[in-house]
Design a protein around this motif. Structure first.
Motif, short mmCIF file in Angstrom:
data_model
loop_
_atom_site.label_atom_id
_atom_site.label_comp_id
_atom_site.label_asym_id
_atom_site.label_seq_id
_atom_site.Cartn_x
_atom_site.Cartn_y
_atom_site.Cartn_z
N ARG A 174 -14.11 -0.34 -23.81
CA ARG A 174 -15.36 -1.01 -23.45
C ARG A 174 -15.30 -2.43 -23.99
O ARG A 174 -15.64 -2.69 -25.14
N LEU A 175 -14.83 -3.34 -23.19
CA LEU A 175 -14.66 -4.72 -23.62
C LEU A 175 -15.70 -5.62 -22.97
O LEU A 175 -16.17 -5.34 -21.86
N THR A 176 -16.02 -6.68 -23.65
CA THR A 176 -16.87 -7.68 -23.03
C THR A 176 -16.06 -8.39 -21.94
O THR A 176 -14.82 -8.42 -22.01
N PRO A 177 -16.71 -8.94 -20.94
CA PRO A 177 -15.96 -9.68 -19.90
C PRO A 177 -15.07 -10.78 -20.48
O PRO A 177 -13.96 -11.01 -20.00
N THR A 178 -15.55 -11.42 -21.55
CA THR A 178 -14.77 -12.49 -22.17
C THR A 178 -13.49 -11.94 -22.79
O THR A 178 -12.40 -12.50 -22.62
#
Length: 234
Positions: A174-178
């Motif tokens: 679950r990563l941030t878009p950045t």
């Protein structure tokens, strides 16, 4: 050169599309979108220099004929939809690449995967040291509906590995878009030599005929790979 003696092509007539040609070699309908142009020239000039047991005959192309054939393959035998969904990208900065590499380590990717300069703690995952140089034809998209390009492939493998490979052991991150873009940028920069080069030279067994012609004819028979299509005494 009678390429369709061994290779097939998809031909559309009216509302019907069908394959014509032989089935000894691979289908060539979209091969221009799959192969590197420099590799294609080298392969057509001398198949056995790349693959010693290649069944494809070695043709005595003139430079002009070789140019015409490769231009035809690279411009006509292509997939027009292959690059339709590729997002535009600017050249990454070294700072962006370093950020992605740092996240690669922090998120635990290096526990299973190799990248340039980093050895994995385990050998669960594939070597990613040359992922950025891979052609789309080398990627396994499975039954997924993601766009057929390298960026989409990388991001799907990170965020939803099972969508690409139902048997994958890779966790779903679950990563941030950045952060996702940063890791993708780092992986796209991985275009060097594999960290663990253990690939053996590909050898394909060549079916042997019971009869081997001798003398000058035998030399020509072997040189031009006549046994690919023809047999003596069965």
């Amino acid at each position: 050169m009678f390429c369709t003696t061994c290779h097939s092509l998809a031909v559309t007539q009216g509302d019907e599309t069908k394959l014509i040609g032989g089935d000894i070699g691979p289908e060539l309908t979209k091969v221009g979108s799959k192969v590197n142009p420099d590799w294609l020239v080298a392969w057509l000039r001398d198949p056995q220099s790349y693959l010693s047991h290649a069944l494809m005959p070695r043709y005595r192309w003139s430079d002009q004929d070789l140019y015409k054939v490769t231009q035809y393959i690279n411009t006509r035998l292509t997939d027009p939809d292959l690059l339709s969904n590729v997002p535009p990208l600017e050249e990454p900065t070294q700072e962006e690449i370093r950020l992605g590499q740092r996240l690669f380590l922090e998120k635990g990717c290096a526990s299973c995967h190799v990248i340039q300069g980093v050895s994995p703690q385990k050998d669960f995952g594939p070597d990613l040291a040359i992922l950025g140089s891979k052609n789309v034809s080398q990627l396994e998209f499975g039954n997924s509906n993601i766009p057929r390009n390298l960026i989409s492939y990388i991001q799907a493998k990170i965020t939803d590995p099972l969508s690409v490979n139902p048997a994958a052991r890779m966790p779903q991150y679950r990563l941030t878009p950045t952060d996702l873009d940063a890791i993708t940028t780092a992986l796209l920069s991985m275009t060097g030599s594999p960290a663990n080069s253990s690939l053996a030279r590909l050898v394909v067994p060549r079916p042997e005929s019971a009869f081997r012609p001798a003398g000058a004819f035998g030399e020509l028979y072997d040189r031009y790979k006549c046994a690919v299509c023809h047999r003596f005494n069965g």
